[in-house]
Design a protein around this motif. Structure first.
Motif, PDB file in Angstrom:
ATOM      1  N   LEU A  22     -14.839 -43.408  15.927  1.00  0.00           N
ATOM      2  CA  LEU A  22     -15.999 -42.956  14.982  1.00  0.00           C
ATOM      3  C   LEU A  22     -16.262 -43.973  13.466  1.00  0.00           C
ATOM      4  CD1 LEU A  22     -15.885 -38.878  14.397  1.00  0.00           C
ATOM      5  CD2 LEU A  22     -18.027 -41.076  15.299  1.00  0.00           C
ATOM      6  N   ASP A  23     -14.548 -44.856  13.536  1.00  0.00           N
ATOM      7  CA  ASP A  23     -14.612 -45.658  11.797  1.00  0.00           C
ATOM      8  C   ASP A  23     -14.919 -46.874  12.307  1.00  0.00           C
ATOM      9  OD1 ASP A  23     -12.512 -46.008  13.434  1.00  0.00           O
ATOM     10  OD2 ASP A  23     -11.005 -46.010  11.967  1.00  0.00           O
ATOM     11  N   ASP A  78     -27.790 -35.426   8.664  1.00  0.00           N
ATOM     12  CA  ASP A  78     -27.082 -35.816   8.093  1.00  0.00           C
ATOM     13  C   ASP A  78     -25.851 -36.055   8.666  1.00  0.00           C
ATOM     14  OD1 ASP A  78     -25.387 -37.055   5.706  1.00  0.00           O
ATOM     15  OD2 ASP A  78     -25.126 -34.839   4.597  1.00  0.00           O
ATOM     16  N   THR A  93     -21.386 -37.195   8.587  1.00  0.00           N
ATOM     17  CA  THR A  93     -20.115 -37.186   7.290  1.00  0.00           C
ATOM     18  C   THR A  93     -18.893 -36.530   8.270  1.00  0.00           C
ATOM     19  OG1 THR A  93     -19.680 -36.691   5.365  1.00  0.00           O
ATOM     20  CG2 THR A  93     -20.350 -34.505   7.410  1.00  0.00           C
ATOM     21  N   ALA A  94     -18.167 -36.919   7.690  1.00  0.00           N
ATOM     22  CA  ALA A  94     -16.447 -36.890   8.426  1.00  0.00           C
ATOM     23  C   ALA A  94     -16.209 -35.219   7.990  1.00  0.00           C
ATOM     24  CB  ALA A  94     -15.240 -37.844   7.720  1.00  0.00           C
ATOM     25  N   ARG A 103     -12.537 -32.890   7.721  1.00  0.00           N
ATOM     26  CA  ARG A 103     -11.348 -32.409   7.648  1.00  0.00           C
ATOM     27  C   ARG A 103     -10.708 -32.045   8.723  1.00  0.00           C
ATOM     28  NH1 ARG A 103      -8.776 -35.406   2.770  1.00  0.00           N
ATOM     29  NH2 ARG A 103      -9.811 -36.168   2.637  1.00  0.00           N
ATOM     30  N   ASP A 127     -28.558 -31.843   3.531  1.00  0.00           N
ATOM     31  CA  ASP A 127     -27.402 -32.947   3.589  1.00  0.00           C
ATOM     32  C   ASP A 127     -25.901 -31.913   3.926  1.00  0.00           C
ATOM     33  OD1 ASP A 127     -26.848 -34.985   2.560  1.00  0.00           O
ATOM     34  OD2 ASP A 127     -28.035 -34.722   1.084  1.00  0.00           O
ATOM     35  N   LEU A 128     -24.672 -31.977   4.611  1.00  0.00           N
ATOM     36  CA  LEU A 128     -23.073 -31.200   4.062  1.00  0.00           C
ATOM     37  C   LEU A 128     -22.544 -31.438   3.232  1.00  0.00           C
ATOM     38  CD1 LEU A 128     -22.734 -31.978   7.926  1.00  0.00           C
ATOM     39  CD2 LEU A 128     -23.308 -29.561   7.305  1.00  0.00           C
ATOM     40  N   VAL A 142     -18.829 -31.429   2.392  1.00  0.00           N
ATOM     41  CA  VAL A 142     -16.847 -31.023   3.421  1.00  0.00           C
ATOM     42  C   VAL A 142     -15.896 -30.956   2.515  1.00  0.00           C
ATOM     43  CG1 VAL A 142     -16.251 -31.153   4.748  1.00  0.00           C
ATOM     44  CG2 VAL A 142     -18.128 -31.552   5.770  1.00  0.00           C
ATOM     45  N   GLY A 195     -12.985 -31.890   1.091  1.00  0.00           N
ATOM     46  CA  GLY A 195     -11.540 -32.167   0.722  1.00  0.00           C
ATOM     47  C   GLY A 195     -12.488 -33.523   1.196  1.00  0.00           C
ATOM     48  N   VAL A 196     -13.944 -33.636   1.780  1.00  0.00           N
ATOM     49  CA  VAL A 196     -14.106 -34.751   1.719  1.00  0.00           C
ATOM     50  C   VAL A 196     -15.259 -35.316   0.403  1.00  0.00           C
ATOM     51  CG1 VAL A 196     -15.770 -36.254   3.376  1.00  0.00           C
ATOM     52  CG2 VAL A 196     -13.926 -34.746   4.311  1.00  0.00           C
ATOM     53  N   HIS A 197     -16.320 -34.179   0.471  1.00  0.00           N
ATOM     54  CA  HIS A 197     -17.308 -34.563  -0.632  1.00  0.00           C
ATOM     55  C   HIS A 197     -16.660 -33.775  -1.825  1.00  0.00           C
ATOM     56  CE1 HIS A 197     -19.499 -34.728   2.351  1.00  0.00           C
ATOM     57  NE2 HIS A 197     -20.436 -35.939   2.318  1.00  0.00           N
ATOM     58  N   ASP A 236     -24.777 -43.953  -2.827  1.00  0.00           N
ATOM     59  CA  ASP A 236     -23.455 -44.164  -2.445  1.00  0.00           C
ATOM     60  C   ASP A 236     -23.623 -45.534  -3.136  1.00  0.00           C
ATOM     61  OD1 ASP A 236     -23.827 -42.538   0.043  1.00  0.00           O
ATOM     62  OD2 ASP A 236     -24.654 -43.994   1.280  1.00  0.00           O
ATOM     63  N   TRP A 239     -19.526 -44.629   0.562  1.00  0.00           N
ATOM     64  CA  TRP A 239     -18.119 -44.683   1.078  1.00  0.00           C
ATOM     65  C   TRP A 239     -18.356 -44.749   2.559  1.00  0.00           C
ATOM     66  CZ3 TRP A 239     -19.888 -41.695   5.051  1.00  0.00           C
ATOM     67  CH2 TRP A 239     -21.172 -41.220   4.747  1.00  0.00           C
ATOM     68  N   GLN A 240     -17.119 -44.927   3.161  1.00  0.00           N
ATOM     69  CA  GLN A 240     -16.732 -44.783   4.640  1.00  0.00           C
ATOM     70  C   GLN A 240     -16.074 -43.218   5.004  1.00  0.00           C
ATOM     71  OE1 GLN A 240     -17.175 -45.944   7.866  1.00  0.00           O
ATOM     72  NE2 GLN A 240     -17.238 -47.761   7.204  1.00  0.00           N
ATOM     73  N   HIS A 241     -16.517 -42.466   5.330  1.00  0.00           N
ATOM     74  CA  HIS A 241     -15.835 -41.199   5.685  1.00  0.00           C
ATOM     75  C   HIS A 241     -14.676 -41.209   6.982  1.00  0.00           C
ATOM     76  CE1 HIS A 241     -19.147 -38.387   2.683  1.00  0.00           C
ATOM     77  NE2 HIS A 241     -17.963 -38.883   2.151  1.00  0.00           N
ATOM     78  N   PHE A 242     -15.046 -41.524   7.964  1.00  0.00           N
ATOM     79  CA  PHE A 242     -14.660 -41.499   9.217  1.00  0.00           C
ATOM     80  C   PHE A 242     -13.153 -42.710   8.949  1.00  0.00           C
ATOM     81  CE2 PHE A 242     -19.180 -41.646  10.403  1.00  0.00           C
ATOM     82  CZ  PHE A 242     -18.856 -39.793  10.337  1.00  0.00           C
TER      83      PHE A 242
END
Lengths: 343, 343
Positions: free
Chosen positions: A8-9, A132, A134-135, A137, B55-56, B58, B60-62, B238, B340-343
């Motif tokens: 994905l990255d 949306d 998103t990643a 964990r 929107d999500l 998460v 540990g991510v957001h 962003d 950002w680049q979450h993946f």
């Protein structure tokens, strides 16, 4: 599906959204703007209400990708939300999808997921208008919000059932639950011996009921054609018993449901026997069938009694009579909800 | 908030929904049915379009609950979705919320989360009309879908900017990003020495910008009062650079943004200096400010030039001119998205 695996990255969020966007077709005249802005724009038809429903599907809680093909999962995520729209007597029009996805997923897997969603959008004639990405964990979480339209004032709620109304159910029950039992058993066998080749052919029906449920939009259209407007309606996600209780609780009524009348398919009966499970319990508490449960005035009896996809399973009573299952022997047994308890 | 701790499995899904339902107030005339059925029913005002955004959020991510009070998180989850509705020039009306929550959360924590959402619904005059509550195997995931209304044809998209339009931004920038730096630093210090008492008082402004952003509905209402209709609009999630590029890409234009004009608050400047970070970079790439970026025709200049909450930061150019930041020295530097680049 190509066999390549792209992390994905490599494509990032915007790249993934562009790929998804390219596969989307818009069909609804009420969709004025789809994916690609801060929000989608919907122009509802005049004299219509909108219905809105949302659902989360969580890996390890609602699905297990060791036995659920990810394309089927995409289809199911849409179908179960369309089912909620159907249960309001509305026609689905738009939906938005959010996914949170762990790093172990490939771009190709997510494209398969969206391919399943695309097929469902096609089948139900509904537009994917936003989302949306998103990643996460951990595993995969899918959030779907579905919208639909219904002529003003014609939405059907859970609370409109009246004494003497007939209780009807679409299709047949218990299959999805038994499909899950089969899949869980095969998973255990596979984990004990990875060389094992599962033979699922004789379980095709119940496995399909679990992995690829369909929302009963066909019945919604047929009821409209027949001029039958349900007094109350709900879709069967937690099990028939739980849903009958919801209707009775919100309508302030009781009910009599006849166990002899409950619809079950032959393949489901056979699998229940193999697992030594009571088929009545599977129908009442199994859940995930995504059939519709609805009530109609007695006057609709003649229009529905011979319908191949609708079964009259009982009738609404005064509240003081309670909510009962009537056994073959004619004994009333209070219905109890034994739906899932995720926590 | 009471100090008691009730495990989620004590009340179950239905019990939790009932508790949440009791705290909900409906304010919008267009909400015909709220929580408690298969779907909510919305009756949009005549001659209005609906906008829909999802929107999500998460864990540990957001967000990180070690430094984000869960009530603030609830407020922010709503605010960031209202911000998307605002960015379409629409007024938020309804929203649905799904949460997937791990077993380590208590009923009281989830009630705090919903209390934050309730406060945001009150602040933005929006109705919580439905949702889904389920278990997760990991942390907390929040999905919000927000709907709003805008007079037919008056939604503002990203793609409407034209050469010579003025580029405007609300409030000030960079604060949310620096607030996150402060919180991350304090978290490291706390983990090294749990006895440590963090002194966040001098960082109140930037921490507040990170933990409790507000959607700029006030500006949407003011622009209407002023009779100014933006040609393009987006909210800054962003980072300014990324959002200017979105507008230019979708409008087929270039832009000149003057670094001298970028609005920054004094407390933000001070924290940037303390962290040895370039304040311009914080404003361009920090993100999460949830201010509005919009373009207006040159003719709106006099109405906006003295507005205390709106800054004119540049103007739209022909596409061939590129998208440039003009430095203090007058040098053009191509803007790049470093969101950002979450993946």
């Amino acid at each position: 599906m190509s066999d390549s695996i792209t992390p994905l990255d490599k494509v990032g969020e915007f790249g993934l959204i562009r790929r998804i966007q390219q596969t989307v077709t818009l069909r609804q005249a009420s969709t004025s703007l789809g994916i690609g802005d801060d929000a989608a724009i919907i122009t509802p038809d005049a004299n219509h209400d909108l219905v809105v429903s949302t659902d989360l599907l969580v890996e390890g809680v609602h699905f297990d990708l060791t036995f659920c093909p990810i394309k089927h999962l995409g289809y199911k995520a849409i179908a179960v939300n369309v089912s909620d729209v159907a249960a309001m007597n509305a026609i689905p029009t738009q939906l938005v999808v959010g996914i949170a996805v762990g790093a172990r997923y490939s771009v190709e897997a997510i494209e398969e997921l969206y391919e399943g969603m695309r097929l469902a959008c096609e089948a139900y004639n509904v537009d994917l208008v936003g989302g949306d990405t998103t990643a996460s964990r951990g595993g995969l979480t899918i959030s779907v919000t579905a919208m639909g339209q219904v002529p003003h004032g014609q939405a059907v709620k859970r609370g409109g059932a009246r004494p003497n109304d007939l209780i009807c159910v679409t299709g047949d029950l218990g299959g999805a639950f038994l499909g899950l039992q089969v899949l869980e058993r095969e998973k255990q066998a596979y984990m004990a011996d990875p060389e094992m080749q599962p033979d699922l052919e004789k379980y095709t029906y119940v496995v399909q009921r679990q992995l690829r449920p369909e929302a009963r939009m066909d019945v919604i259209h047929e009821l409209r054609d027949l001029g039958v407007v349900p007094t109350a309606m709900i879709d069967i996600s937690d099990g028939l018993a739980s849903e009958v209780l919801h209707i009775c609780q919100q309508s302030g009524t009781g009910a009599r449901v006849f166990s002899e009348n409950l619809p079950i398919a032959n393949p489901t009966l056979e699998v229940a026997a193999e697992f030594n499970l009571d088929p009545i319990m599977c129908m009442l508490n199994g859940g995930e069938d995504y059939e519709l449960l609805f009530t109609v005035p007695l006057s609709a009896h003649d229009k529905l009694k011979n319908h191949p996809d609708i079964t009259i399973i009982g009738h609404i009573t005064e509240k003081s009579d309670g909510v009962n299952l009537i056994t073959k022997a004619g004994q009333p047994v209070p219905l109890r909800a034994q739906g899932w308890q995720h926590f």
